[in-house]
Design a protein around this motif. Structure first.
Motif, mmCIF file in Angstrom:
data_model
loop_
_atom_site.group_PDB
_atom_site.id
_atom_site.type_symbol
_atom_site.label_atom_id
_atom_site.label_comp_id
_atom_site.label_asym_id
_atom_site.label_seq_id
_atom_site.Cartn_x
_atom_site.Cartn_y
_atom_site.Cartn_z
ATOM 1 N N TRP A 358 -32.380 51.983 22.618
ATOM 2 C CA TRP A 358 -32.916 52.134 21.268
ATOM 3 C C TRP A 358 -33.285 53.598 21.031
ATOM 4 O O TRP A 358 -33.437 54.378 21.958
ATOM 5 C CB TRP A 358 -34.166 51.269 21.086
ATOM 6 C CG TRP A 358 -33.934 49.817 21.326
ATOM 7 C CD1 TRP A 358 -33.513 48.876 20.438
ATOM 8 C CD2 TRP A 358 -34.115 49.123 22.571
ATOM 9 N NE1 TRP A 358 -33.420 47.650 21.031
ATOM 10 C CE2 TRP A 358 -33.774 47.760 22.341
ATOM 11 C CE3 TRP A 358 -34.506 49.509 23.850
ATOM 12 C CZ2 TRP A 358 -33.837 46.805 23.342
ATOM 13 C CZ3 TRP A 358 -34.574 48.549 24.845
ATOM 14 C CH2 TRP A 358 -34.241 47.219 24.597
ATOM 15 N N GLY A 359 -33.436 53.929 19.760
ATOM 16 C CA GLY A 359 -33.883 55.270 19.391
ATOM 17 C C GLY A 359 -33.012 55.877 18.308
ATOM 18 O O GLY A 359 -31.919 55.376 17.982
ATOM 19 N N GLU A 360 -33.492 56.942 17.747
ATOM 20 C CA GLU A 360 -32.779 57.627 16.668
ATOM 21 C C GLU A 360 -31.423 58.140 17.127
ATOM 22 O O GLU A 360 -30.478 58.228 16.337
ATOM 23 C CB GLU A 360 -33.642 58.782 16.143
ATOM 24 C CG GLU A 360 -33.057 59.537 14.954
ATOM 25 C CD GLU A 360 -32.930 58.664 13.698
ATOM 26 O OE1 GLU A 360 -32.242 59.089 12.771
ATOM 27 O OE2 GLU A 360 -33.532 57.571 13.667
ATOM 28 N N THR A 361 -31.310 58.476 18.408
ATOM 29 C CA THR A 361 -30.044 58.988 18.933
ATOM 30 C C THR A 361 -28.929 57.966 18.739
ATOM 31 O O THR A 361 -27.782 58.324 18.428
ATOM 32 C CB THR A 361 -30.186 59.323 20.431
ATOM 33 O OG1 THR A 361 -31.237 60.277 20.596
ATOM 34 C CG2 THR A 361 -28.897 59.906 20.986
ATOM 35 N N MET A 362 -29.238 56.678 18.927
ATOM 36 C CA MET A 362 -28.244 55.627 18.750
ATOM 37 C C MET A 362 -27.774 55.578 17.287
ATOM 38 O O MET A 362 -26.574 55.483 17.012
ATOM 39 C CB MET A 362 -28.830 54.267 19.143
ATOM 40 C CG MET A 362 -29.580 54.252 20.464
ATOM 41 S SD MET A 362 -28.523 54.593 21.885
ATOM 42 C CE MET A 362 -27.490 53.153 21.913
ATOM 43 N N ASN A 363 -28.717 55.680 16.361
ATOM 44 C CA ASN A 363 -28.399 55.615 14.939
ATOM 45 C C ASN A 363 -27.547 56.795 14.500
ATOM 46 O O ASN A 363 -26.561 56.629 13.767
ATOM 47 C CB ASN A 363 -29.710 55.570 14.138
ATOM 48 C CG ASN A 363 -29.465 55.492 12.643
ATOM 49 O OD1 ASN A 363 -28.705 54.663 12.177
ATOM 50 N ND2 ASN A 363 -30.114 56.395 11.899
ATOM 51 N N VAL A 364 -27.880 57.992 14.962
ATOM 52 C CA VAL A 364 -27.129 59.190 14.569
ATOM 53 C C VAL A 364 -25.700 59.121 15.093
ATOM 54 O O VAL A 364 -24.743 59.496 14.399
ATOM 55 C CB VAL A 364 -27.836 60.461 15.078
ATOM 56 C CG1 VAL A 364 -26.982 61.698 14.804
ATOM 57 C CG2 VAL A 364 -29.201 60.609 14.414
ATOM 58 N N ALA A 365 -25.517 58.629 16.335
ATOM 59 C CA ALA A 365 -24.165 58.526 16.893
ATOM 60 C C ALA A 365 -23.296 57.613 16.037
ATOM 61 O O ALA A 365 -22.119 57.906 15.782
ATOM 62 C CB ALA A 365 -24.233 58.006 18.323
ATOM 63 N N SER A 366 -23.865 56.496 15.569
ATOM 64 C CA SER A 366 -23.080 55.573 14.737
ATOM 65 C C SER A 366 -22.748 56.208 13.388
ATOM 66 O O SER A 366 -21.659 55.985 12.830
ATOM 67 C CB SER A 366 -23.842 54.264 14.532
ATOM 68 O OG SER A 366 -25.018 54.470 13.758
ATOM 69 N N ARG A 367 -23.668 57.027 12.841
ATOM 70 C CA ARG A 367 -23.396 57.718 11.574
ATOM 71 C C ARG A 367 -22.325 58.787 11.762
ATOM 72 O O ARG A 367 -21.466 58.985 10.893
ATOM 73 C CB ARG A 367 -24.668 58.367 11.040
ATOM 74 C CG ARG A 367 -25.808 57.419 10.741
ATOM 75 C CD ARG A 367 -25.471 56.409 9.714
ATOM 76 N NE ARG A 367 -26.621 55.571 9.364
ATOM 77 C CZ ARG A 367 -26.516 54.416 8.729
ATOM 78 N NH1 ARG A 367 -25.325 53.953 8.379
ATOM 79 N NH2 ARG A 367 -27.592 53.712 8.452
#
Length: 429
Positions: A358-367
């Motif tokens: 979990w974490g913002e890093t996961m979200n940014v990679a998908s974006r």
């Protein structure tokens, strides 16, 4: 399936495993028995001079000394690393001890009779102590114990006729010995059967445990699985990880034109390719989400440079897409997004557990995946700064990512990098 044949396992390897494991487990009991037997004989040796005359004492000591030597050698043998493989050690030591104890008892009875006292069956050193322990020590070898009992009986009868002049006493001694030997034979047989069935149950339990652990290690990283088995909470923080998000281009449209069977074949081939590439580059597969593949470098699998490993993994997957197309006959294209930063990993839930991040890093990679060109890679500034392959990227472009804001995005150069550069070693920092 493991089968018993004539009191032993039909498979010689299984029988050998059973015999060795059983004898290894009994070593501590053998040592304890020998120590107790030594103490008993020493107690008799200390008490005998008080009651024996010199001649009888000499005869008693003449048999006592070799008994002590046999016990000492028996105890020493249990510390030999080959002891579990040689049951003849127990057979010989206990047979010699049983015969010597029988002789010592005859001398004790003679001395008590000489003094005019009545001799009862519980006077002297009980030979059943040796027979009972032989039944235990030779568990799983009924024929061996049967032979041991027969030889013991021969020695007992010979000593009874040699040292006891009374026919009546001889008869009752032999009858007493025969009844005791019969009980010990039954005891050895019962112990052997129970022990073998226990061994089978343990083998079956170990096999099931191995299957469960294999399944656990398939869905969880080994370190996390070990902590979970120990009852610990699995929660980790990684400050320098690189998350890779790979998505199949046009999958929704493709699913409407291709049969479900072919679609599954294509996804299976694609995911297998990604799994192989992840293993080759030391990248950890996190999970698949529909037609997307999520992986991480620098998580449970440490990396010297998580960005370089993630980038090499992404390029390897793209380079292998041609093999997938040849295998399933369906053209496949992907986009790859990579972002580096901190993540939190762990296991939650009690059923269908997985190790997730979990974490913002996961979200940014998908974006970032959505910003990559077809069959290409887009990375964030943090990944670009970490990698030692900056020459592969075009100049950055400011892009507004949903939920993130304006960020510089670095894309692989449109012209395909030379093969030597893509597959070559990472330059030293």
């Amino acid at each position: 399936m493991i089968k018993l044949s004539s009191g032993a396992f039909a498979d010689a390897v299984v029988e050998g495993d059973y015999q060795r494991s059983g004898r290894t487990a009994r070593i501590h009991y053998v040592r304890a028995y020998v120590v107790v037997a030594l103490l008993v004989l020493l107690a008799y040796a200390a008490a005998s001079p008080v009651f024996f005359n010199e001649d009888e004492l000499a005869r008693f000591i003449y048999l006592l000394v070799p008994s002590l030597l046999v016990l000492g050698a028996y105890l020493a043998a249990t510390f030999w690393d080959r002891y579990p493989d040689i049951p003849m050690i127990d057979f010989t030591a206990l047979l010699a001890l049983a015969i010597l104890v029988t002789g010592e008892n005859v001398i004790l009875f003679d001395e008590i009779n000489r003094q005019g006292d009545d001799v009862h069956g519980n006077v002297g050193i009980s030979g059943l102590i040796v027979s009972a322990f032989a039944a235990f020590a030779l568990t799983g070898r009924f024929r061996w114990f049967l032979t041991w009992s027969a030889l013991h009986a021969v020695g007992f009868v010979n000593l009874a006729f040699l040292l006891d002049p009374s026919a009546e006493v001889r008869f009752y001694e032999i009858m007493s010995h025969a009844s005791g030997a019969g009980v010990m034979l039954f005891l050895n047989w019962a112990l052997s059967r129970a022990d073998r069935h226990g061994f089978l149950l343990n083998k079956a339990l170990a096999a099931e445990r191995a299957k469960s652990e294999e399944l656990l290690y398939n869905v969880l990283p080994e370190a996390a699985a070990e902590r979970l088995k120990a009852g610990q909470v699995v929660a980790d923080a990684y400050s320098d990880a690189s998350v890779v998000f790979i998505d199949v281009v046009g999958f929704t449209k493709l699913s409407g034109t291709v049969s479900p069977g072919h679609l599954i074949d294509m996804l299976n081939a694609f995911f297998n390719l990604a799994d192989r590439c992840a293993a080759e580059h030391g990248v950890e597969k996190v999970k698949t989400i529909g037609d997307a593949y999520l992986a991480i470098s620098g998580g449970n699998l440490p990396a010297k440079n998580s960005a370089d490993a993630a980038l090499a993994f992404g390029m390897a997957v793209i380079d292998g897409l041609g093999e997938v197309e040849k295998e399933v006959g369906i053209p496949i294209q992907v986009r790859v997004g990579i972002h580096s930063g901190s993540v939190v990993g762990g296991v939650i839930g009690a059923t269908r557990m997985t190790y997730d991040y979990w974490g913002e890093t996961m979200n940014v990679a998908s974006r970032l995946e959505g910003q990559a060109a077809t069959n290409s890679i887009a990375v964030s500034e943090s990944t670009y700064l970490r990698t030692r392959r900056k020459e592969l990227f075009d100049a950055p472009e400011e892009v507004a990512l949903k939920g993130v804001g304006e960020v510089p995005v670095f894309r692989l150069k449109r012209e395909e990098p030379p093969a030597a550069l893509r597959a070559g070693p990472i330059p030293a920092s």
